[in-house]
Enzyme design. Structure first.
Site, PDB file in Angstrom:
ATOM      1  N   HIS A  37       2.343 -11.873   3.661  1.00  0.00           N
ATOM      2  CA  HIS A  37       1.764 -12.561   2.509  1.00  0.00           C
ATOM      3  C   HIS A  37       2.429 -13.921   2.294  1.00  0.00           C
ATOM      4  CE1 HIS A  37      -0.553  -9.062   1.368  1.00  0.00           C
ATOM      5  NE2 HIS A  37      -1.074  -9.776   0.379  1.00  0.00           N
ATOM      6  N   LYS A 102      -0.131   0.635  -4.207  1.00  0.00           N
ATOM      7  CA  LYS A 102       0.236   1.592  -5.249  1.00  0.00           C
ATOM      8  C   LYS A 102       1.005   0.855  -6.335  1.00  0.00           C
ATOM      9  CE  LYS A 102       4.521   3.137  -3.077  1.00  0.00           C
ATOM     10  NZ  LYS A 102       5.252   4.251  -2.493  1.00  0.00           N
TER      11      LYS A 102
END
Length: 176
Positions: A37, A102
């Site tokens: 990322h 999550k």
């Protein structure tokens, strides 16, 4: 409600998904974690290309364990999504429609999801061995030097997730 979708997803599909929906994803998704990322974010800020087109795609926050003989991929459980929050609004602006991970997301990410018509799915943490059975093909497409954090193109079949935050800012974590 139970829904079956094919990735990549359109804005109309994203718009039809509501917090609490059980969704089975088939098609192509991509894996990327923190280090990947960061590289994509920095490349986009510099006006450079990234390894895949974000438009209508889904990123799974995943760093799989090594595959055993005869397996496509090792254990494939989700990682904590909040670690990607500082990078996510820019990726959403560039067309990303879904994320799988999550845990909670920041208010900035939720606002960006609303603005860019995107959704956040949760996969069940601790179920990586079972989730890996839904991954039919895995290919490293970029940042191989990152090892398990390299970007992978994944072909999935009926990959089970739950819509945690929809594009209307409904947040399952706040409502359950």
């Amino acid at each position: 409600m139970e829904k079956y979708i094919t990735a990549p997803i359109s804005g109309d599909v994203a718009d039809g998904l509501l917090a609490g929906d059980f969704v089975y994803i088939s098609g192509t998704i991509y894996s990327a974690r923190d280090a990947a990322h960061k590289r994509m974010y920095e490349a986009l800020l510099e006006g450079k290309d990234i390894p895949f087109d974000l438009e209508n795609n889904i990123i799974y926050y995943l760093g799989p364990s090594p595959a055993r003989d005869g397996q496509v991929i090792g254990s494939a459980g989700p990682t904590t999504s909040s670690r990607m929050d500082k990078y996510t609004p820019l990726l959403l602006e560039k067309g990303l429609k879904g994320m799988i991970g999550k845990g909670r997301r920041s208010e900035e990410v939720i606002n960006s999801m609303n603005k860019n018509n995107a959704v956040y799915f949760a996969a069940i943490g601790g179920a990586g061995a079972l989730l890996s059975k839904c991954i039919k093909k895995s290919e490293v497409i970029a940042y191989d030097d990152l090892g398990t954090e390299a970007i992978r193109k994944l072909e999935v079949e009926n990959f089970p997730v739950i819509v945690v935050v929809d594009n209307k800012k409904n947040n399952l974590y706040d409502n359950v």
